[in-house]
Design a protein around this motif. Structure first.
Motif, PDB file in Angstrom:
ATOM      1  N   GLU A   3     -68.146 -60.299  -0.729  1.00 20.99           N
ATOM      2  CA  GLU A   3     -67.775 -60.424  -2.144  1.00 20.99           C
ATOM      3  C   GLU A   3     -66.906 -61.664  -2.328  1.00 20.99           C
ATOM      4  N   ILE A   4     -67.414 -62.618  -3.105  1.00 17.67           N
ATOM      5  CA  ILE A   4     -66.697 -63.854  -3.407  1.00 17.67           C
ATOM      6  C   ILE A   4     -66.257 -63.778  -4.868  1.00 17.67           C
ATOM      7  N   ASN A   5     -64.967 -63.936  -5.109  1.00 15.32           N
ATOM      8  CA  ASN A   5     -64.450 -63.772  -6.466  1.00 15.32           C
ATOM      9  C   ASN A   5     -63.616 -64.980  -6.892  1.00 15.32           C
ATOM     10  N   GLY A  62     -65.128 -55.141   2.210  1.00 15.25           N
ATOM     11  CA  GLY A  62     -63.926 -54.665   1.541  1.00 15.25           C
ATOM     12  C   GLY A  62     -62.627 -55.187   2.118  1.00 15.25           C
ATOM     13  N   LYS A  63     -62.686 -55.927   3.213  1.00 19.90           N
ATOM     14  CA  LYS A  63     -61.480 -56.467   3.843  1.00 19.90           C
ATOM     15  C   LYS A  63     -61.280 -57.913   3.419  1.00 19.90           C
ATOM     16  N   ASP A  64     -60.082 -58.244   2.964  1.00 22.08           N
ATOM     17  CA  ASP A  64     -59.779 -59.606   2.520  1.00 22.08           C
ATOM     18  C   ASP A  64     -59.710 -60.550   3.718  1.00 22.08           C
ATOM     19  N   VAL A  73     -62.600 -64.702  11.377  1.00 22.02           N
ATOM     20  CA  VAL A  73     -63.783 -64.417  10.563  1.00 22.02           C
ATOM     21  C   VAL A  73     -64.915 -63.900  11.452  1.00 22.02           C
ATOM     22  N   ILE A  74     -65.113 -64.539  12.600  1.00 24.50           N
ATOM     23  CA  ILE A  74     -66.163 -64.095  13.530  1.00 24.50           C
ATOM     24  C   ILE A  74     -65.861 -62.693  14.045  1.00 24.50           C
ATOM     25  N   ARG A  75     -64.608 -62.448  14.406  1.00 27.58           N
ATOM     26  CA  ARG A  75     -64.229 -61.115  14.889  1.00 27.58           C
ATOM     27  C   ARG A  75     -64.392 -60.052  13.809  1.00 27.58           C
TER      28      ARG A  75
END
Length: 235
Positions: A3-5, A62-64, A73-75
């Protein structure tokens, strides 16, 4: 899944991405389309943690992850295949692939199992396993960087211009592989200038122009937009 906001990305005083919002659902293949300079790659690099956001948010399951670095990000479950198609030229194909599995380095059995699956998907890489990556053709290197990203076992894969600089026959093969990955249930965000190829595999698409989302819809809806090339893609 993703989700990009209201995302914004800046290079000094230059705003490359302006208030972009979009989503990618579980198992979807979503294409991000646009001409050179539209802001596509800047958006991808920001999602991947290679660029800092100037505003907005990025959420994975759902995680920022807005402020996460590339390793984090990879993890978190998101791997990126950059448009630069970088391989480690002096390392073998097998060694390049195992570098992709670094975050799972303690799970050797799982890595071997994943490697076997990827050799089935990319038989050319299996044939050239002990060959230096720098001696591969452009198409083979593209296969290698995709497979290397998949060695991280991502739940979301970002592909940045996978057809760039490749011969038409090789592009067809790459997109057949992307279609196979989609059918496996992998969630994919595809950035691509080749509109027809992108829409042939996409469920939905967003078109970027001048750093913002100009239009969006299903692949069929975007394909039916008669002025797509002229107004959005610089054609």
């Amino acid at each position: 899944m993703l989700e990009i906001n209201d995302l914004s990305v800046s290079y000094g005083a230059i705003r490359a991405v302006r208030g972009v919002s979009f989503s990618v659902g579980k198992g979807e293949l979503v294409s991000l389309l646009g001409a050179n300079g539209a802001g596509k790659s800047s958006t991808i690099k920001c999602i991947a943690g290679a660029l800092k956001a100037a505003g907005g948010s990025i959420a994975l399951e759902g995680k920022d992850i807005t402020t996460a670095n590339p390793e984090q990000v990879i993890r978190a479950g998101l791997a990126t295949v950059p448009e630069t198609r970088d391989v480690f030229p002096d390392l073998t194909v097998a060694e390049n692939l195992m570098l992709g599995a670094y975050i799972h380095r303690r799970d050797q059995a799982g890595n071997r199992q994943n490697l076997e699956k990827l050799h089935t998907l990319f038989p050319r890489l299996a044939e050239r396993s002990n060959q230096p990556a720098g001696t591969l053709s452009g198409g083979e290197q593209q296969m290698l960087v995709i497979a290397r990203a998949l060695m991280a076992r991502p739940r979301v894969l970002l592909l940045d211009e996978p057809s760039l600089g490749l011969a038409p026959a090789i592009v067809e093969r790459i997109f057949e592989m992307i279609e196979t990955l989609k059918k496996s249930g992998l969630t994919i965000l595809l950035v691509e200038q080749n509109v027809n190829q992108a829409l042939s595999v996409a469920d939905r698409a967003y078109v970027m122009r001048l750093g913002a989302i100009a239009t969006s819809g299903t692949a069929e809806e975007i394909r039916a937009t008669s002025d797509l090339s002229a107004h959005y893609l610089g054609g």
